[in-house]
Design a protein around this motif. Sequence first.
Motif, PDB file in Angstrom:
ATOM      1  N   ILE A 356       0.873  -1.176   0.000  1.00  0.00           N
ATOM      2  CA  ILE A 356       0.000   0.000   0.000  1.00  0.00           C
ATOM      3  C   ILE A 356       0.910   1.226   0.000  1.00  0.00           C
ATOM      4  N   LEU A 357       0.715   2.103  -0.997  1.00  0.00           N
ATOM      5  CA  LEU A 357       1.454   3.369  -1.044  1.00  0.00           C
ATOM      6  C   LEU A 357       0.472   4.493  -0.758  1.00  0.00           C
ATOM      7  N   ASP A 358       0.743   5.269   0.281  1.00  0.00           N
ATOM      8  CA  ASP A 358      -0.061   6.460   0.560  1.00  0.00           C
ATOM      9  C   ASP A 358       0.741   7.670   0.105  1.00  0.00           C
ATOM     10  N   ILE A 359       0.253   8.307  -0.960  1.00  0.00           N
ATOM     11  CA  ILE A 359       1.003   9.386  -1.595  1.00  0.00           C
ATOM     12  C   ILE A 359       0.426  10.725  -1.123  1.00  0.00           C
ATOM     13  N   HIS A 360       1.270  11.460  -0.414  1.00  0.00           N
ATOM     14  CA  HIS A 360       0.823  12.712   0.199  1.00  0.00           C
ATOM     15  C   HIS A 360       1.113  13.901  -0.713  1.00  0.00           C
ATOM     16  N   ALA A 361       0.384  14.993  -0.503  1.00  0.00           N
ATOM     17  CA  ALA A 361       0.673  16.234  -1.212  1.00  0.00           C
ATOM     18  C   ALA A 361       2.117  16.624  -0.948  1.00  0.00           C
ATOM     19  N   GLY A 362       2.808  17.096  -1.976  1.00  0.00           N
ATOM     20  CA  GLY A 362       4.191  17.518  -1.815  1.00  0.00           C
ATOM     21  C   GLY A 362       5.201  16.411  -2.043  1.00  0.00           C
ATOM     22  N   GLY A 363       4.778  15.138  -2.020  1.00  0.00           N
ATOM     23  CA  GLY A 363       5.661  14.064  -2.462  1.00  0.00           C
ATOM     24  C   GLY A 363       6.017  12.994  -1.444  1.00  0.00           C
ATOM     25  N   ARG A 364       5.670  13.161  -0.166  1.00  0.00           N
ATOM     26  CA  ARG A 364       5.990  12.083   0.778  1.00  0.00           C
ATOM     27  C   ARG A 364       5.156  10.840   0.449  1.00  0.00           C
ATOM     28  N   ILE A 365       5.791   9.671   0.520  1.00  0.00           N
ATOM     29  CA  ILE A 365       5.068   8.417   0.269  1.00  0.00           C
ATOM     30  C   ILE A 365       5.263   7.483   1.460  1.00  0.00           C
ATOM     31  N   ALA A 366       4.161   7.107   2.094  1.00  0.00           N
ATOM     32  CA  ALA A 366       4.213   6.134   3.190  1.00  0.00           C
ATOM     33  C   ALA A 366       3.933   4.752   2.598  1.00  0.00           C
ATOM     34  N   VAL A 367       4.882   3.834   2.781  1.00  0.00           N
ATOM     35  CA  VAL A 367       4.791   2.498   2.183  1.00  0.00           C
ATOM     36  C   VAL A 367       4.508   1.481   3.283  1.00  0.00           C
ATOM     37  N   THR A 368       3.525   0.625   3.059  1.00  0.00           N
ATOM     38  CA  THR A 368       3.238  -0.473   3.986  1.00  0.00           C
ATOM     39  C   THR A 368       3.213  -1.773   3.198  1.00  0.00           C
ATOM     40  N   ALA A 369       3.960  -2.771   3.663  1.00  0.00           N
ATOM     41  CA  ALA A 369       3.909  -4.102   3.046  1.00  0.00           C
ATOM     42  C   ALA A 369       2.888  -4.945   3.805  1.00  0.00           C
ATOM     43  N   VAL A 370       1.995  -5.585   3.037  1.00  0.00           N
ATOM     44  CA  VAL A 370       0.892  -6.353   3.620  1.00  0.00           C
ATOM     45  C   VAL A 370       1.001  -7.792   3.112  1.00  0.00           C
ATOM     46  N   ASP A 371       0.997  -8.762   4.018  1.00  0.00           N
ATOM     47  CA  ASP A 371       1.093 -10.142   3.541  1.00  0.00           C
ATOM     48  C   ASP A 371      -0.277 -10.670   3.121  1.00  0.00           C
ATOM     49  N   GLU A 372      -0.310 -11.897   2.582  1.00  0.00           N
ATOM     50  CA  GLU A 372      -1.558 -12.408   1.997  1.00  0.00           C
ATOM     51  C   GLU A 372      -2.649 -12.660   3.034  1.00  0.00           C
ATOM     52  N   THR A 373      -2.269 -12.642   4.328  1.00  0.00           N
ATOM     53  CA  THR A 373      -3.289 -12.804   5.364  1.00  0.00           C
ATOM     54  C   THR A 373      -3.803 -11.450   5.858  1.00  0.00           C
ATOM     55  N   GLY A 374      -3.235 -10.364   5.323  1.00  0.00           N
ATOM     56  CA  GLY A 374      -3.705  -9.035   5.711  1.00  0.00           C
ATOM     57  C   GLY A 374      -2.878  -8.378   6.798  1.00  0.00           C
ATOM     58  N   LYS A 375      -1.746  -9.007   7.144  1.00  0.00           N
ATOM     59  CA  LYS A 375      -0.907  -8.467   8.221  1.00  0.00           C
ATOM     60  C   LYS A 375       0.183  -7.561   7.651  1.00  0.00           C
ATOM     61  N   ASP A 376       0.409  -6.392   8.309  1.00  0.00           N
ATOM     62  CA  ASP A 376       1.535  -5.531   7.933  1.00  0.00           C
ATOM     63  C   ASP A 376       2.827  -6.205   8.391  1.00  0.00           C
ATOM     64  N   PHE A 377       3.876  -6.190   7.548  1.00  0.00           N
ATOM     65  CA  PHE A 377       5.143  -6.767   8.021  1.00  0.00           C
ATOM     66  C   PHE A 377       6.356  -5.903   7.714  1.00  0.00           C
ATOM     67  N   ASP A 378       6.148  -4.777   7.040  1.00  0.00           N
ATOM     68  CA  ASP A 378       7.260  -3.850   6.828  1.00  0.00           C
ATOM     69  C   ASP A 378       6.652  -2.499   6.474  1.00  0.00           C
ATOM     70  N   SER A 379       7.405  -1.440   6.730  1.00  0.00           N
ATOM     71  CA  SER A 379       6.946  -0.115   6.310  1.00  0.00           C
ATOM     72  C   SER A 379       8.157   0.784   6.163  1.00  0.00           C
ATOM     73  N   VAL A 380       7.991   1.806   5.338  1.00  0.00           N
ATOM     74  CA  VAL A 380       9.061   2.783   5.164  1.00  0.00           C
ATOM     75  C   VAL A 380       8.413   4.098   4.733  1.00  0.00           C
ATOM     76  N   ASP A 381       9.010   5.174   5.172  1.00  0.00           N
ATOM     77  CA  ASP A 381       8.506   6.487   4.810  1.00  0.00           C
ATOM     78  C   ASP A 381       9.492   7.083   3.808  1.00  0.00           C
ATOM     79  N   ILE A 382       9.024   7.391   2.635  1.00  0.00           N
ATOM     80  CA  ILE A 382       9.917   7.935   1.612  1.00  0.00           C
ATOM     81  C   ILE A 382       9.673   9.446   1.548  1.00  0.00           C
ATOM     82  N   PRO A 383      10.687  10.234   1.924  1.00  0.00           N
ATOM     83  CA  PRO A 383      10.450  11.678   2.011  1.00  0.00           C
ATOM     84  C   PRO A 383      10.310  12.315   0.629  1.00  0.00           C
ATOM     85  N   ALA A 384       9.708  13.498   0.599  1.00  0.00           N
ATOM     86  CA  ALA A 384       9.653  14.264  -0.650  1.00  0.00           C
ATOM     87  C   ALA A 384      11.071  14.613  -1.073  1.00  0.00           C
TER      88      ALA A 384
END
Length: 385
Positions: A356-384
């Motif tokens: 899941i990529l949440d793309i914010h105004a100005g360019g920040r992107i919050a990334v969440t990795a979701v496994d096939e059971t629906g569980k989050d298992f990694d995330s990273v914040d990519i700055p503008a």
Amino acid sequence: MRHLCLLVLLAASLAAADPIYVTAFRDPCRAIEVHRLVLANEPVVPLTVVVGGVERQVPAVSVALPRTDWVVHRALVDGLAPATEVTLRFPGTTERVRTLPADLARPLRIATGGDTMHKPEWLAATAKALSARDPDFVVLGGDLAYEDGKNGARVVTWIQTWVASARAPDGRLLPFVSCIGNHEVQGSYGGDITKAPYFYAMLPLGGSATHAIDIGDEVSVILLDSAHTTPIPGPQTAWLAEQLSKRAKRPSIIPIYHYPAWPTVKVSKGEKDPTGNRVSKLIREHWVPLFEAAGVRVVLENDQHTYKRTVPLKGGQPDPGGITYLGDGAWGVDVRRIFPGLTWLAKGAEVRHGYILDIHAGGRIAVTAVDETGKDFDSVDIPAR
Ligand SMILES: [Fe+2]
């Protein structure tokens, strides 16, 4: 015998229930492409589109799915408003879909992943896990049905499974796009559109697997072809350079292609690690410098059947201002062992997943990795940038 035939026909039509799928390769805020999977003997009828209680008819055309009993009836719907609910009606089937917002008053939510269907139940599981997060749009990384440009029955199964499982919590269909992968193509690499008959039939590509898709004024998704039906050097790279320069002011430009620049598994003959692959080298030589010059911060890669997040890379070296490569295509496939000792890997895992990529105004992107059971298992914040 006649009764049996009728029963079989009835069962086939009930099982299919004329699935409708929706793509958005042109302007996802204002235009969608609506596809109805039907048996080839069904008459082509117009699509009824309802917006705010106002009905209109949109003509459909029939597109053959070679060597199957099925065709796709396709209607191109234009002139929609952004962030608008649209009702779609073909005889016997009514669906809803929502156009994408043209601004980022709230973050735009994209679900992504590739290599989707070794098994239909695996395609469905990750599709449901990501759809539960209520994305606006799905961007797929190729190797959808694993039909190898030959086995049309798998494409029909893919469409039926996708329509049943890729639905937002409110039941609406999710619009999607996809780049092309090797399993769409007879011979995998070095082909042309004639070698990928199903991919070019099921999606409204206009004869090209490369597309630049703008979502409002800030976000663009660039679909590229990692040497399956279009060579990397030459016209495709020139096209990419032009598309990137036209979008220089956009804060979020997200390229996606199938075979990775930074692969995690497959080692070519005579090479010491996965980065020696011929296609990977071509991408690093021809595309990556263009991405870096254009201020791209995240690139989506696929094919290797692992989970991959690289450290930010610039000129092949770790650099906090570089590009994070996310991959590596394990939506609905058997996962593989990651090659040991890849120094540029920030996180690797052998798990079916999507992002899941949440793309914010100005360019920040919050990334969440979701496994096939629906569980989050990694995330990273990519700055503008
Ligand atoms: Fe692949």
